[in-house]
Motif scaffolding. Structure first.
Motif, PDB file in Angstrom:
ATOM      1  N   LEU A   1       0.836  -1.204   0.000  1.00 55.94           N
ATOM      2  CA  LEU A   1       0.000   0.000   0.000  1.00 55.94           C
ATOM      3  C   LEU A   1       0.873   1.259   0.000  1.00 55.94           C
ATOM      4  O   LEU A   1       0.593   2.221  -0.721  1.00 55.94           O
ATOM      5  N   THR A   2       1.921   1.239   0.798  1.00 55.37           N
ATOM      6  CA  THR A   2       2.821   2.387   0.858  1.00 55.37           C
ATOM      7  C   THR A   2       3.498   2.617  -0.488  1.00 55.37           C
ATOM      8  O   THR A   2       3.615   3.759  -0.968  1.00 55.37           O
ATOM      9  N   GLU A   3       3.929   1.528  -1.121  1.00 56.79           N
ATOM     10  CA  GLU A   3       4.611   1.637  -2.405  1.00 56.79           C
ATOM     11  C   GLU A   3       3.703   2.235  -3.475  1.00 56.79           C
ATOM     12  O   GLU A   3       4.130   3.112  -4.249  1.00 56.79           O
ATOM     13  N   LEU A   4       2.452   1.805  -3.527  1.00 51.60           N
ATOM     14  CA  LEU A   4       1.560   2.218  -4.606  1.00 51.60           C
ATOM     15  C   LEU A   4       0.838   3.537  -4.326  1.00 51.60           C
ATOM     16  O   LEU A   4       0.525   4.273  -5.263  1.00 51.60           O
ATOM     17  N   LEU A   5       0.570   3.828  -3.073  1.00 51.53           N
ATOM     18  CA  LEU A   5      -0.180   5.040  -2.749  1.00 51.53           C
ATOM     19  C   LEU A   5       0.731   6.217  -2.423  1.00 51.53           C
ATOM     20  O   LEU A   5       0.299   7.368  -2.487  1.00 51.53           O
ATOM     21  N   GLY A   6       1.958   5.937  -2.073  1.00 50.49           N
ATOM     22  CA  GLY A   6       2.912   7.008  -1.824  1.00 50.49           C
ATOM     23  C   GLY A   6       2.436   7.992  -0.780  1.00 50.49           C
ATOM     24  O   GLY A   6       1.903   7.603   0.264  1.00 50.49           O
ATOM     25  N   ASP A   7       2.588   9.287  -1.081  1.00 51.42           N
ATOM     26  CA  ASP A   7       2.230  10.298  -0.091  1.00 51.42           C
ATOM     27  C   ASP A   7       0.728  10.546  -0.007  1.00 51.42           C
ATOM     28  O   ASP A   7       0.282  11.417   0.739  1.00 51.42           O
ATOM     29  N   ARG A   8      -0.055   9.772  -0.751  1.00 51.86           N
ATOM     30  CA  ARG A   8      -1.518   9.868  -0.623  1.00 51.86           C
ATOM     31  C   ARG A   8      -2.027   9.153   0.616  1.00 51.86           C
ATOM     32  O   ARG A   8      -3.204   9.275   0.965  1.00 51.86           O
ATOM     33  N   ALA A   9      -1.161   8.377   1.286  1.00 47.17           N
ATOM     34  CA  ALA A   9      -1.608   7.597   2.431  1.00 47.17           C
ATOM     35  C   ALA A   9      -0.496   7.434   3.458  1.00 47.17           C
ATOM     36  O   ALA A   9       0.686   7.455   3.128  1.00 47.17           O
ATOM     37  N   THR A  10      -0.891   7.271   4.710  1.00 41.62           N
ATOM     38  CA  THR A  10       0.003   6.797   5.763  1.00 41.62           C
ATOM     39  C   THR A  10      -0.547   5.448   6.209  1.00 41.62           C
ATOM     40  O   THR A  10      -1.757   5.291   6.389  1.00 41.62           O
ATOM     41  N   VAL A  11       0.342   4.476   6.383  1.00 40.01           N
ATOM     42  CA  VAL A  11      -0.088   3.106   6.654  1.00 40.01           C
ATOM     43  C   VAL A  11       0.518   2.629   7.966  1.00 40.01           C
ATOM     44  O   VAL A  11       1.745   2.680   8.150  1.00 40.01           O
TER      45      VAL A  11
ATOM     46  N   PRO B   1     -13.638   1.386 -10.180  1.00 36.23           N
ATOM     47  CA  PRO B   1     -12.325   1.921  -9.790  1.00 36.23           C
ATOM     48  C   PRO B   1     -11.386   0.875  -9.179  1.00 36.23           C
ATOM     49  O   PRO B   1     -10.164   0.990  -9.319  1.00 36.23           O
ATOM     50  N   ILE B   2     -11.922  -0.133  -8.507  1.00 29.89           N
ATOM     51  CA  ILE B   2     -11.055  -1.147  -7.905  1.00 29.89           C
ATOM     52  C   ILE B   2     -10.370  -1.984  -8.978  1.00 29.89           C
ATOM     53  O   ILE B   2      -9.300  -2.551  -8.754  1.00 29.89           O
ATOM     54  N   ALA B   3     -10.945  -2.047 -10.169  1.00 34.55           N
ATOM     55  CA  ALA B   3     -10.376  -2.840 -11.264  1.00 34.55           C
ATOM     56  C   ALA B   3      -9.407  -2.049 -12.134  1.00 34.55           C
ATOM     57  O   ALA B   3      -8.826  -2.612 -13.070  1.00 34.55           O
ATOM     58  N   GLU B   4      -9.202  -0.783 -11.824  1.00 34.14           N
ATOM     59  CA  GLU B   4      -8.346   0.055 -12.671  1.00 34.14           C
ATOM     60  C   GLU B   4      -6.905  -0.464 -12.688  1.00 34.14           C
ATOM     61  O   GLU B   4      -6.299  -0.710 -11.640  1.00 34.14           O
ATOM     62  N   GLY B   5      -6.376  -0.664 -13.881  1.00 37.38           N
ATOM     63  CA  GLY B   5      -4.996  -1.116 -14.017  1.00 37.38           C
ATOM     64  C   GLY B   5      -4.764  -2.570 -13.691  1.00 37.38           C
ATOM     65  O   GLY B   5      -3.613  -3.007 -13.565  1.00 37.38           O
TER      66      GLY B   5
ATOM     67  N   ASN C   1      -6.135   0.041  -4.899  1.00 34.34           N
ATOM     68  CA  ASN C   1      -7.368   0.601  -5.468  1.00 34.34           C
ATOM     69  C   ASN C   1      -8.517   0.518  -4.460  1.00 34.34           C
ATOM     70  O   ASN C   1      -9.315   1.460  -4.328  1.00 34.34           O
ATOM     71  N   ALA C   2      -8.601  -0.616  -3.773  1.00 37.65           N
ATOM     72  CA  ALA C   2      -9.686  -0.809  -2.809  1.00 37.65           C
ATOM     73  C   ALA C   2      -9.599   0.190  -1.665  1.00 37.65           C
ATOM     74  O   ALA C   2     -10.625   0.719  -1.202  1.00 37.65           O
ATOM     75  N   ALA C   3      -8.381   0.460  -1.198  1.00 41.91           N
ATOM     76  CA  ALA C   3      -8.205   1.424  -0.110  1.00 41.91           C
ATOM     77  C   ALA C   3      -8.782   2.780  -0.490  1.00 41.91           C
ATOM     78  O   ALA C   3      -9.469   3.432   0.313  1.00 41.91           O
TER      79      ALA C   3
END
Length: 244
Positions: free
Chosen positions: A37-47, A140-144, A218-220
């Protein structure tokens, strides 16, 4: 706004020294999920993470107040989760927190209470290939996400899956034995969104799979709160209370 994600895991298989599990997840399933999650969401999230043996299972009132999205992985210790914490999580979902339930979490107290059914299913652990087919490509969960996701070895989950009719069915899995399974389904409960995703048995390195990590990221974002979290209550109102 930065999305606050908490990944909850029993962390029982790993700590009791199950060899195959430790080889796949030496620091715990929760750590691998959190890293993806950290790798894919980057600064959009704190995990952050929480586990069963922590005080209040790491899910105190204060912790949940700082959680926008909760991931839940459970398998062999469902009954050890306190009913008080279960109700706390359910209430938080009703108030708008997002919930992503993974694999054997279908039998967790939290998921069964939100679904109102047994959440039973068929299973077989022969390490079969699983194909995860996207049946809602616009979601949106299926994107990519490739069609299908190919998982070389995985525990089989099959129908009948005793869940309420999903608000949305996003993924359908097939297995070498011919079984099919609704492996990615979504619900709204109160003000919150719930997504269940089945791939991810502890005996296989599924959470290292880049396409599975994409689904979870995507789900997050999809289950994230859409309104300010608030408790829904039954309030008495006088006649014409809505008239300005």
């Amino acid at each position: 706004m930065t999305l606050r994600i908490r990944v909850w895991n029993e962390y029982v298989h790993e700590t009791r020294g199950d060899r195959v599990v430790v080889e796949n997840y030496p620091d715990g399933i929760h750590r691998v999920i959190a890293d993806g999650l950290t790798e894919l969401l980057g600064d959009r999230a704190t995990v952050s993470t929480a586990t069963l043996r922590e005080e209040e299972h790491g899910l105190s009132e204060e912790a949940l107040a700082e959680t926008d999205v909760l991931f839940w992985w459970g398998h062999i210790a469902h009954e050890e989760v306190s009913d008080e914490v279960v109700q706390r999580v359910v209430d938080r979902v009703h108030a708008g927190m997002g919930l992503v339930v993974l694999h054997s979490g279908h039998y967790s107290k939290v998921f069964k209470r939100l679904m109102g059914t047994t959440c039973s299913l068929k299973w077989r652990n022969d390490g079969e290939r699983e194909l995860v087919w996207t049946i809602a490509p616009q979601h949106p969960i299926a994107e990519g996400v490739p069609h299908p996701i190919q998982i070389p070895r995985q525990e089989m989950y099959g129908e009948f899956f005793d869940i309420p009719r999903p608000d949305e069915e996003i993924f359908l899995s097939t297995f070498e034995g011919g079984e099919v399974f609704r492996s990615g389904v979504a619900y709204e409960r109160g003000l919150g969104r719930v997504f269940y995703f089945s791939p991810g048995d502890q005996e296989y390195p599924v959470y290292h799979h880049p396409d599975i990590r994409r689904v979870l990221a995507n789900a997050a974002e999809w289950v994230a709160p859409r309104v300010e979290l608030r408790t829904l209550t039954a309030d008495e109102h006088p006649r014409d209370w809505f008239v300005g």
